[in-house]
Design a protein around this motif. Structure first.
Motif, PDB file in Angstrom:
ATOM      1  N   HIS A  64       0.880  -1.171   0.000  1.00 50.01           N
ATOM      2  CA  HIS A  64       0.000   0.000   0.000  1.00 50.01           C
ATOM      3  C   HIS A  64       0.916   1.219   0.000  1.00 50.01           C
ATOM      4  CE1 HIS A  64      -3.095   2.868   0.744  1.00 50.01           C
ATOM      5  NE2 HIS A  64      -4.006   1.986   1.094  1.00 50.01           N
ATOM      6  N   PRO A  65       1.279   1.759  -1.169  1.00 51.06           N
ATOM      7  CA  PRO A  65       2.260   2.850  -1.219  1.00 51.06           C
ATOM      8  C   PRO A  65       1.913   4.042  -0.347  1.00 51.06           C
ATOM      9  CG  PRO A  65       1.862   1.976  -3.411  1.00 51.06           C
ATOM     10  CD  PRO A  65       0.860   1.322  -2.513  1.00 51.06           C
ATOM     11  N   GLY A  66       0.660   4.461  -0.370  1.00 50.90           N
ATOM     12  CA  GLY A  66       0.271   5.607   0.446  1.00 50.90           C
ATOM     13  C   GLY A  66       0.468   5.351   1.931  1.00 50.90           C
ATOM     14  N   GLN A  67       0.217   4.109   2.365  1.00 52.48           N
ATOM     15  CA  GLN A  67       0.390   3.788   3.779  1.00 52.48           C
ATOM     16  C   GLN A  67       1.860   3.797   4.185  1.00 52.48           C
ATOM     17  OE1 GLN A  67      -1.805   3.507   6.217  1.00 52.48           O
ATOM     18  NE2 GLN A  67      -3.430   4.004   4.761  1.00 52.48           N
ATOM     19  N   LEU A  68       2.760   3.445   3.271  1.00 50.50           N
ATOM     20  CA  LEU A  68       4.182   3.537   3.602  1.00 50.50           C
ATOM     21  C   LEU A  68       4.574   4.990   3.833  1.00 50.50           C
ATOM     22  CD1 LEU A  68       6.836   2.000   4.007  1.00 50.50           C
ATOM     23  CD2 LEU A  68       7.306   2.352   1.571  1.00 50.50           C
ATOM     24  N   VAL A  69       4.083   5.897   2.992  1.00 50.97           N
ATOM     25  CA  VAL A  69       4.359   7.323   3.202  1.00 50.97           C
ATOM     26  C   VAL A  69       3.777   7.779   4.533  1.00 50.97           C
ATOM     27  CG1 VAL A  69       4.045   9.650   2.290  1.00 50.97           C
ATOM     28  CG2 VAL A  69       4.441   7.755   0.723  1.00 50.97           C
ATOM     29  N   LYS A  70       2.589   7.322   4.872  1.00 49.67           N
ATOM     30  CA  LYS A  70       1.979   7.703   6.147  1.00 49.67           C
ATOM     31  C   LYS A  70       2.777   7.138   7.326  1.00 49.67           C
ATOM     32  CE  LYS A  70      -2.713   8.010   4.245  1.00 49.67           C
ATOM     33  NZ  LYS A  70      -2.812   9.478   4.273  1.00 49.67           N
ATOM     34  N   ALA A  71       3.325   5.930   7.174  1.00 49.66           N
ATOM     35  CA  ALA A  71       4.149   5.362   8.239  1.00 49.66           C
ATOM     36  C   ALA A  71       5.400   6.217   8.459  1.00 49.66           C
ATOM     37  CB  ALA A  71       4.540   3.923   7.903  1.00 49.66           C
ATOM     38  N   TYR A  72       6.009   6.660   7.373  1.00 53.79           N
ATOM     39  CA  TYR A  72       7.168   7.552   7.501  1.00 53.79           C
ATOM     40  C   TYR A  72       6.755   8.890   8.120  1.00 53.79           C
ATOM     41  CZ  TYR A  72       9.879   4.482   4.326  1.00 53.79           C
ATOM     42  OH  TYR A  72      10.549   3.437   3.748  1.00 53.79           O
ATOM     43  N   THR A  73       5.557   9.370   7.786  1.00 50.77           N
ATOM     44  CA  THR A  73       5.071  10.628   8.362  1.00 50.77           C
ATOM     45  C   THR A  73       4.863  10.488   9.867  1.00 50.77           C
ATOM     46  OG1 THR A  73       3.971  11.141   6.271  1.00 50.77           O
ATOM     47  CG2 THR A  73       3.312  12.426   8.183  1.00 50.77           C
ATOM     48  N   ASN A  74       4.335   9.354  10.293  1.00 50.30           N
ATOM     49  CA  ASN A  74       4.186   9.122  11.735  1.00 50.30           C
ATOM     50  C   ASN A  74       5.544   9.108  12.426  1.00 50.30           C
ATOM     51  OD1 ASN A  74       1.390   8.974  11.600  1.00 50.30           O
ATOM     52  ND2 ASN A  74       1.374   6.756  11.300  1.00 50.30           N
ATOM     53  N   LEU A  75       6.554   8.523  11.772  1.00 47.31           N
ATOM     54  CA  LEU A  75       7.906   8.557  12.314  1.00 47.31           C
ATOM     55  C   LEU A  75       8.383  10.000  12.435  1.00 47.31           C
ATOM     56  CD1 LEU A  75      10.637   7.274  13.119  1.00 47.31           C
ATOM     57  CD2 LEU A  75      11.165   7.132  10.663  1.00 47.31           C
ATOM     58  N   PHE A  76       8.148  10.800  11.420  1.00 44.55           N
ATOM     59  CA  PHE A  76       8.510  12.224  11.454  1.00 44.55           C
ATOM     60  C   PHE A  76       7.889  12.915  12.673  1.00 44.55           C
ATOM     61  CE2 PHE A  76       6.814  16.467  10.237  1.00 44.55           C
ATOM     62  CZ  PHE A  76       8.007  17.176  10.156  1.00 44.55           C
ATOM     63  N   LYS A  77       6.626  12.649  12.926  1.00 43.48           N
ATOM     64  CA  LYS A  77       5.954  13.256  14.080  1.00 43.48           C
ATOM     65  C   LYS A  77       6.544  12.755  15.392  1.00 43.48           C
ATOM     66  CE  LYS A  77       1.523  13.690  11.638  1.00 43.48           C
ATOM     67  NZ  LYS A  77       0.116  13.199  11.590  1.00 43.48           N
ATOM     68  N   GLN A  78       6.847  11.445  15.460  1.00 45.66           N
ATOM     69  CA  GLN A  78       7.435  10.880  16.678  1.00 45.66           C
ATOM     70  C   GLN A  78       8.801  11.486  16.984  1.00 45.66           C
ATOM     71  OE1 GLN A  78       7.445   6.660  15.902  1.00 45.66           O
ATOM     72  NE2 GLN A  78       5.214   6.575  15.679  1.00 45.66           N
ATOM     73  N   LEU A  79       9.501  11.864  15.945  1.00 48.06           N
ATOM     74  CA  LEU A  79      10.827  12.470  16.127  1.00 48.06           C
ATOM     75  C   LEU A  79      10.750  13.949  16.479  1.00 48.06           C
ATOM     76  CD1 LEU A  79      12.718  10.796  13.129  1.00 48.06           C
ATOM     77  CD2 LEU A  79      12.963  10.264  15.564  1.00 48.06           C
ATOM     78  N   GLY A  80       9.527  14.493  16.520  1.00 44.12           N
ATOM     79  CA  GLY A  80       9.360  15.881  16.925  1.00 44.12           C
ATOM     80  C   GLY A  80       8.972  16.830  15.815  1.00 44.12           C
ATOM     81  N   GLY A  81       8.749  16.323  14.617  1.00 43.64           N
ATOM     82  CA  GLY A  81       8.324  17.173  13.512  1.00 43.64           C
ATOM     83  C   GLY A  81       6.864  17.555  13.620  1.00 43.64           C
TER      84      GLY A  81
END
Length: 418
Positions: free
Chosen positions: A198-215
């Motif tokens: 699910h390509p869109g979900q992979l981008v969303k998973a990376y976005t969640n990582l971005f938020k977890q890192l403080g973005g």
């Protein structure tokens, strides 16, 4: 609200740039008009293409060009009304595909591609997204001996660039993918690439990582960008909150040139539009286990979480003109004779636009004549693959570090300002 950097565009490239800037200690705002991963990064074949060290060439063979000129090919079509705006970039694309130029470009291009899977793996592991990835490669299918012979002639170049593959005869193809009907001349199993279910979900998973890192991710209009009196930059989100940042990264894919044009930079971008449609997996029938390119016909089939996705080749046209999904209809009719294929699952075909540059290389680096503005766009067919490597390279450039590869061939200065 003040940030060191704002990244405009939350597709694969923008999200990965944002993560790598965070890892370099910058405070980062990520902005998109929609949620992350819902534009160009959503509609692709889901492949992370470590083998794609040689960018898509402009064909030179009369046997290809003549039927293409009459819009008779499935893999490429064009809109007649768009030709006045396409002639110049397509002519430049054609010239860059002369043998000497192309080989030089492929070497530069390959340096980024060779970074891709390692960079993706770092983010996949950090995001806990392993369940979205299948490390099975994909297959180029050749129906005829003539098509197989033509395809195999290109393999020496891939071998020189370190690509792993296995040549398949007809029996081996049938064994590895029993869902394919009939007997065919064979194929090539590209062994290195991965599939995102699910390509869109992979981008969303990376976005969640971005938020977890403080973005911080916000929805807003990139068109609100303007200089502030303090020589920083200002944006407004959908809540009309004023956001101030020191630097801007333009990672808006096919919309990037709209922003750069405001600062006098008009890259020769053109668009290869593409379509996809999902289909049911028929009950009790064998399924494809890998993506399969029907090479002599010109479309791709990928087993996705949401169903089997058929993706088309290139439709040369303007970015926003109405959809003309002729290719998806033709590809479906051909695919139904090749594999078990159920009913359509989408109300209408999805359409997107690949942001292409005539020399086939993305634009990565500072925007000429506009201090504080940076470019990360023009990845053509490979933004989904190249996002993490682009993020790592651009973050190093923005923080004054040595990049893993020479970036001079990707800088915006290679196209002069008008």
């Amino acid at each position: 609200m003040k940030y060191d950097v704002a990244v405009l565009g939350a597709g694969m490239v923008g999200v990965c740039v944002a993560i790598h800037l965070l890892q370099q200690g910058r405070s980062v705002l990520l902005m998109d008009r929609n949620d992350a991963g819902e534009e160009t990064s959503y509609g692709n074949a889901g492949l992370l293409q470590q083998e794609a060290v040689r960018p898509y060439e402009f064909p030179h063979e009369p046997s290809v060009l003549l039927p293409a000129a009459f819009n008779l090919r499935l893999d490429v079509r064009y809109h007649l009304t768009a030709l006045p705006k396409l002639i110049q970039p397509l002519w430049s694309y054609f010239r860059h595909c002369s043998p000497r130029r192309y080989e030089s470009i492929a070497q530069e291009y390959g340096h980024i591609i060779n970074m891709t899977l390692a960079c993706h793996q770092e983010l996949i592991s950090a995001a806990g997204a392993e369940q979205l990835i299948r490390k099975v490669g994909w297959i180029s299918l050749y129906r005829t001996a003539k098509g197989r012979h033509k395809g195999l002639r290109t393999l020496d170049a891939y071998t020189r660039q370190g690509v792993n593959f296995k040549v398949l005869n007809g029996d081996e193809l049938a064994e590895i993918e029993p869902a394919i009907k009939g007997h065919h001349a064979g194929g090539v199993h590209w062994q290195d690439p991965w599939i995102a279910g699910h390509p869109g979900q992979l981008v969303k998973a990376y976005t969640n990582l971005f938020k977890q890192l403080g973005g911080v991710f916000v929805q807003g209009d990139a068109g609100s960008l303007k200089r502030s009196h303090q020589q920083s930059w200002q944006l407004r989100d959908h809540q009309d909150t004023l956001l101030e940042v020191d630097e801007i990264v333009i990672a808006l894919g096919p919309w990037s040139a709209e922003i750069t044009a405001r600062f006098g930079y008009r890259p020769p971008m053109f668009f290869k539009r593409g379509y996809h449609m999902h289909y049911q997996y028929p009950a009790g029938q064998p399924r494809l286990t890998r993506a399969v390119q029907d090479s002599e016909k010109g479309y791709m089939m990928t087993p996705m979480d949401a169903g089997l996705r058929i993706c088309t080749g290139a439709e040369l046209g303007l970015r926003d003109t109405p959809s003309t999904p002729v290719q998806i209809d033709r590809a479906e009719a051909i695919a139904r004779k090749l594999i078990p294929l159920g009913e359509r699952l989408d109300a209408e075909p999805w359409r997107g636009a690949r942001p292409c540059i005539p020399d086939m290389k993305p634009i990565i680096g500072p925007l000429p004549g506009a201090p504080g503005l940076w470019c990360a766009f023009g990845h053509g067919h490979q933004g989904f693959t190249m996002g993490p490597a682009t993020g790592k390279l651009l973050a190093a450039m923005m923080t004054g570090q040595t990049t893993d590869i020479d970036m001079s061939g990707f800088r915006a200065e290679r196209f002069k300002k008008p």
